[in-house]
Enzyme design. Structure first.
Site, PDB file in Angstrom:
ATOM      1  N   LYS A 145       0.855  -1.211   0.000  1.00  0.00           N
ATOM      2  CA  LYS A 145       0.000   0.000   0.000  1.00  0.00           C
ATOM      3  C   LYS A 145       0.882   1.249   0.000  1.00  0.00           C
ATOM      4  O   LYS A 145       0.671   2.176  -0.785  1.00  0.00           O
ATOM      5  CB  LYS A 145      -0.874   0.009   1.246  1.00  0.00           C
ATOM      6  CG  LYS A 145      -1.538   1.357   1.554  1.00  0.00           C
ATOM      7  CD  LYS A 145      -2.393   1.357   2.783  1.00  0.00           C
ATOM      8  CE  LYS A 145      -1.650   1.582   4.049  1.00  0.00           C
ATOM      9  NZ  LYS A 145      -1.344   2.991   4.378  1.00  0.00           N
ATOM     10  N   ASN A 146       1.921   1.247   0.849  1.00  0.00           N
ATOM     11  CA  ASN A 146       2.707   2.471   1.040  1.00  0.00           C
ATOM     12  C   ASN A 146       3.728   2.730  -0.049  1.00  0.00           C
ATOM     13  O   ASN A 146       4.419   3.746  -0.016  1.00  0.00           O
ATOM     14  CB  ASN A 146       3.370   2.455   2.425  1.00  0.00           C
ATOM     15  CG  ASN A 146       2.317   2.590   3.522  1.00  0.00           C
ATOM     16  OD1 ASN A 146       1.155   2.914   3.245  1.00  0.00           O
ATOM     17  ND2 ASN A 146       2.705   2.323   4.755  1.00  0.00           N
TER      18      ASN A 146
ATOM     19  N   CYS B 114      -4.892  12.547  12.392  1.00  0.00           N
ATOM     20  CA  CYS B 114      -5.621  11.281  12.292  1.00  0.00           C
ATOM     21  C   CYS B 114      -5.500  10.618  13.660  1.00  0.00           C
ATOM     22  O   CYS B 114      -4.924  11.174  14.590  1.00  0.00           O
ATOM     23  CB  CYS B 114      -5.031  10.411  11.193  1.00  0.00           C
ATOM     24  SG  CYS B 114      -3.468   9.725  11.660  1.00  0.00           S
TER      25      CYS B 114
ATOM     26  N   ARG C  46       0.363  14.703  12.751  1.00  0.00           N
ATOM     27  CA  ARG C  46       0.907  14.434  11.414  1.00  0.00           C
ATOM     28  C   ARG C  46       0.957  15.700  10.546  1.00  0.00           C
ATOM     29  O   ARG C  46       0.305  15.817   9.533  1.00  0.00           O
ATOM     30  CB  ARG C  46       0.129  13.312  10.741  1.00  0.00           C
ATOM     31  CG  ARG C  46       0.184  12.051  11.594  1.00  0.00           C
ATOM     32  CD  ARG C  46      -0.500  10.883  10.980  1.00  0.00           C
ATOM     33  NE  ARG C  46       0.278  10.334   9.868  1.00  0.00           N
ATOM     34  CZ  ARG C  46      -0.139   9.286   9.168  1.00  0.00           C
ATOM     35  NH1 ARG C  46      -1.294   8.727   9.451  1.00  0.00           N
ATOM     36  NH2 ARG C  46       0.578   8.815   8.161  1.00  0.00           N
TER      37      ARG C  46
ATOM     38  N   ASP D  68       4.831   0.542  11.843  1.00  0.00           N
ATOM     39  CA  ASP D  68       3.618  -0.095  11.325  1.00  0.00           C
ATOM     40  C   ASP D  68       3.482  -1.551  11.749  1.00  0.00           C
ATOM     41  O   ASP D  68       2.473  -2.183  11.460  1.00  0.00           O
ATOM     42  CB  ASP D  68       3.585  -0.022   9.796  1.00  0.00           C
ATOM     43  CG  ASP D  68       3.411   1.403   9.323  1.00  0.00           C
ATOM     44  OD1 ASP D  68       3.605   1.652   8.120  1.00  0.00           O
ATOM     45  OD2 ASP D  68       3.112   2.275  10.164  1.00  0.00           O
TER      46      ASP D  68
ATOM     47  N   ILE E  51       7.876   7.219  16.682  1.00  0.00           N
ATOM     48  CA  ILE E  51       7.521   7.879  15.421  1.00  0.00           C
ATOM     49  C   ILE E  51       6.229   8.680  15.544  1.00  0.00           C
ATOM     50  O   ILE E  51       6.158   9.831  15.120  1.00  0.00           O
ATOM     51  CB  ILE E  51       7.369   6.833  14.278  1.00  0.00           C
ATOM     52  CG1 ILE E  51       8.638   5.980  14.147  1.00  0.00           C
ATOM     53  CG2 ILE E  51       6.991   7.513  12.973  1.00  0.00           C
ATOM     54  CD1 ILE E  51       9.868   6.738  13.662  1.00  0.00           C
TER      55      ILE E  51
ATOM     56  N   ARG F 157      -8.723  -0.458   4.595  1.00  0.00           N
ATOM     57  CA  ARG F 157      -7.925   0.608   3.963  1.00  0.00           C
ATOM     58  C   ARG F 157      -6.590   0.039   3.487  1.00  0.00           C
ATOM     59  O   ARG F 157      -6.052   0.458   2.481  1.00  0.00           O
ATOM     60  CB  ARG F 157      -7.633   1.721   4.976  1.00  0.00           C
ATOM     61  CG  ARG F 157      -8.829   2.557   5.360  1.00  0.00           C
ATOM     62  CD  ARG F 157      -8.397   3.773   6.143  1.00  0.00           C
ATOM     63  NE  ARG F 157      -7.316   4.483   5.468  1.00  0.00           N
ATOM     64  CZ  ARG F 157      -6.783   5.611   5.931  1.00  0.00           C
ATOM     65  NH1 ARG F 157      -7.201   6.122   7.066  1.00  0.00           N
ATOM     66  NH2 ARG F 157      -5.823   6.228   5.269  1.00  0.00           N
TER      67      ARG F 157
END
Ligand code: EPZ
Length: 421
Positions: A22-23, A116, A121, A308, A330, A400
Site C-alpha cells: 500500500k505504502n 488522524c 501528522r 507499522d 515515530i 484501507r
C-alpha cells in the site's frame, strides 16, 4: 459498517501470497501525474486507500482504466490542480499530489490533511522543502495554496527522515530545473520502489534507499513510458502481520511474495524471542515453536523497527513468557489498540511513549473496536488465538490497507465471518 466475528483459538496452516505494498502503491500512482502519457500497472492491490487516491486523481482529470488488479493511469492532461478537503481528510497520503502538481503546473491547492487517530501528522517538512525549491506557499481556509514559476533544484536537509516528505520532494525534483539533493532522506523500501518507478520513466536518481538522494531534473517531454507494466513491491507490513499471526497461533505457514530483506529487524527480533523462521529469497516459512519469551522493541525510521508493525508485536507479546517493552518514537498516539487488547485480557501498562506488556497464558474473546489500520490488525491477531468469539467493529479501518485479510486468514484455517453492516 462491516464487522468481523472471529472464533478462537485456531492454528494457521498452509501458504499465503502477500499483496503489493500500500505504502509504495500510493506514491507511485501519484507520480503518474508527472507523466504526459498512459502508464500501465499490474498487481495493484484492491484497497480502500487505492480507491481514494484514484478518486482524487480522477477529480483532477486523470483517466483510470481498471481490469481487476491491472490499471492504465493516463495523466496526459489534467483539468485542475485542486485536491478537495472531502477526499484529502480521509487519507493523509493525498498530500503527495502537491509535489508533482507544482512541478508540472506551477500551481496546486491541496487541503491540509489534518490529523488522524495516531497523531497530528503535520506537513511542515514537505512545505519547507518545496519552498527551498522556489515554491511560494500560503495556508488559506485549511488549504495549502502553492505556486511557482518553475521549481529549481536545491540541497534540502530534512530535520527528520519523513517518508511522505521524501516522496513529495522526489516527485517535485523530477521536473525541477537542475539537481536536487535530499539529505537525511527516508530509506524505507517503499521510497526505493518509488525511485525505481521514476527511473523506469527515464529519471536519473542516485542514492535511492540511502539517506542522501540525488534527483536530476528533466523536461516533461524527456519522460518516457516503460515498455512493460510496473509491478509494486510486496507489502512488508502485511507480510509481518501474517508472520506474527502464524507464530501466535503455533501454526506452520509459508508467507511469500515479498522481500524478507525489507523486514530484517523484525525477523531478527522474532528469532531472538524464539520464533522458528526459515528465510527464503521471497518467502518466510514459519514453523511451530515453543512458547516465545518477551522482547524489547523501539520503533525507528528504516532500517530500524517499523512503527507499522508495533501494534502487531504487542499482540504477540501479550501471550509470550515474561515481560516485554515497546517504545513508540515515530507517532505520538499510536497505542490506541491497547485499551481494546486489555479488554481481551492483555496485561499492558502505558508510561509516556512506552508500554510494558506482561505475557499471559491466554486471551478471551470480547467485542472490540478498530481505531486505525494497524491497531485493527493487532485486534485480529489477538482474536485468532483468544478463547471464544471476538466481534471486531469498524473494520473499514482494516480494509484501507489489507486486501481481503479475512479471506486470506480463512484459507489458512481461521474461523472468521464478515457481517455486512
Ligand atoms: C508513512 O506515513 C506511512 N504512510 C505510514 O504508514 C508510516 O507509519 C510512516 O510513513 C512511517 O513509516 C504511507 O506511506 C501512506 P512520516 P508518513 O512523514 O509519510 C512527523 C500505515 O499504517 N512529520 O515519516 O505520514 C509525523 O507527524 C501508515 O500504513 C512531521 O512532523 O510518515 C510523524 O510523527 C500509518 N512533519 C513522523 O514525522 C512532516 O512534515 C513520521 O511521519 C512530516 C512528518
Amino acid at each position: 459498517m462491516d464487522k468481523l466475528l472471529v472464533e478462537g483459538p485456531c492454528k494457521l496452516m498452509g501458504s499465503v501470497e502477500i499483496s503489493s505494498a500500500k505504502n509504495a502503491t500510493l506514491p507511485i500512482l501519484v507520480a503518474t501525474i508527472l507523466c504526459p502519457y498512459p502508464v500501465k500497472f499490474t498487481g495493484i492491490p484492491d484497497l480502500m486507500d487505492v480507491g481514494t487516491i484514484l478518486k482524487l486523481m480522477q477529480s483532477m482529470g486523470v483517466k483510470v482504466e481498471r481490469n481487476l488488479n491491472d490499471y492504465v493511469i493516463d495523466a496526459t492532461s489534467l483539468t485542475n490542480q485542486h485536491a478537495d478537503y472531502l477526499l484529502v481528510k480521509t487519507m493523509r497520503a493525498s498530500v503527495l499530489v502537491l509535489g508533482p502538481l507544482l512541478a508540472r503546473y506551477g500551481v496546486a491547492s491541496v487541503s491540509l490533511p489534518g490529523g488522524c487517530a495516531i497523531g497530528a501528522r503535520p506537513v511542515d517538512i514537505h512545505l519547507s522543502g518545496l519552498e527551498k525549491m522556489g515554491a511560494h506557499i500560503e495556508i488559506e481556509n485549511g488549504y495549502i495554496k502553492a505556486k511557482c514559476d518553475k521549481l529549481k533544484g536545491a540541497v534540502i536537509t530534512f530535520p527528520f527522515p519523513s517518508v511522505g516528505a521524501t516522496e513529495n520532494i522526489m516527485m517535485a525534483a523530477v521536473l525541477a530545473e537542475g539537481t536536487t539533493v535530499i539529505e537525511n532522506a527516508a530509506m524505507e523500501p517503499e521510497i526505493d520502489d518509488l525511485a525505481d518507478f521514476l527511473m523506469a520513466q527515464g529519471v536519473k536518481i542516485e542514492g535511492s534507499g540511502t539517506s542522501r538522494m540525488i534527483i536530476h531534473g528533466m523536461k516533461i517531454n524527456e519522460l518516457k513510458p516503460s515498455p512493460w507494466p510496473y509491478r509494486v513491491i510486496g507489502d512488508r507490513i502485511e507480510a509481518a502481520t501474517f508472520i506474527i499471526a502464524a507464530i501466535m497461533s503455533g501454526g506452520d505457514v509459508k508467507v511469500s511474495g515479498f522481500n524478507p530483506d525489507h523486514l530484517k529487524f523484525v525477523l531478527e527480533t522474532l528469532t531472538k524471542m524464539g520464533a522458528q523462521l526459515e528465510i527464503g529469497k521471497d518467502f518466510i516459512q514459519i514453523h511451530p515453536s515453543q512458547r516465545l519469551k518477551g522482547g524489547t522493541i523501539e520503533t525507528l525510521p528504516f532500517p530500524g523497527f517499523p512503527t507499522d508493525v508495533q501494534a502487531q508485536m504487542m499482540a504477540l507479546m501479550s501471550i509470550v513468557d515474561g515481560s516485554s517493552i515497546v517504545t513508540e518514537t515515530i507517532f505520538e498516539n499510536r497505542f490506541m489498540h491497547v485499551p481494546e487488547m486489555i479488554r481481551m485480557g492483555s496485561k499492558i501498562t502505558l508510561k509516556g511513549n512506552s508500554a510494558l506488556i506482561e505475557g499471559v497464558e491466554s486471551l478471551s474473546g470480547a467485542p472490540v473496536m478498530c481505531t486505525d489500520l494497524r491497531a485493527s490488525a493487532a485486534l485480529i491477531l489477538c482474536a485468532l488465538i483468544a478463547d471464544g468469539q471476538t466481534e471486531i467493529q469498524r473494520v473499514y479501518h482494516l480494509d484501507r490497507g489489507y486486501e481481503r485479510i479475512d479471506e486470506k486468514l480463512t484459507k489458512l484455517g481461521a474461523k472468521i465471518t464478515r457481517v455486512k453492516g
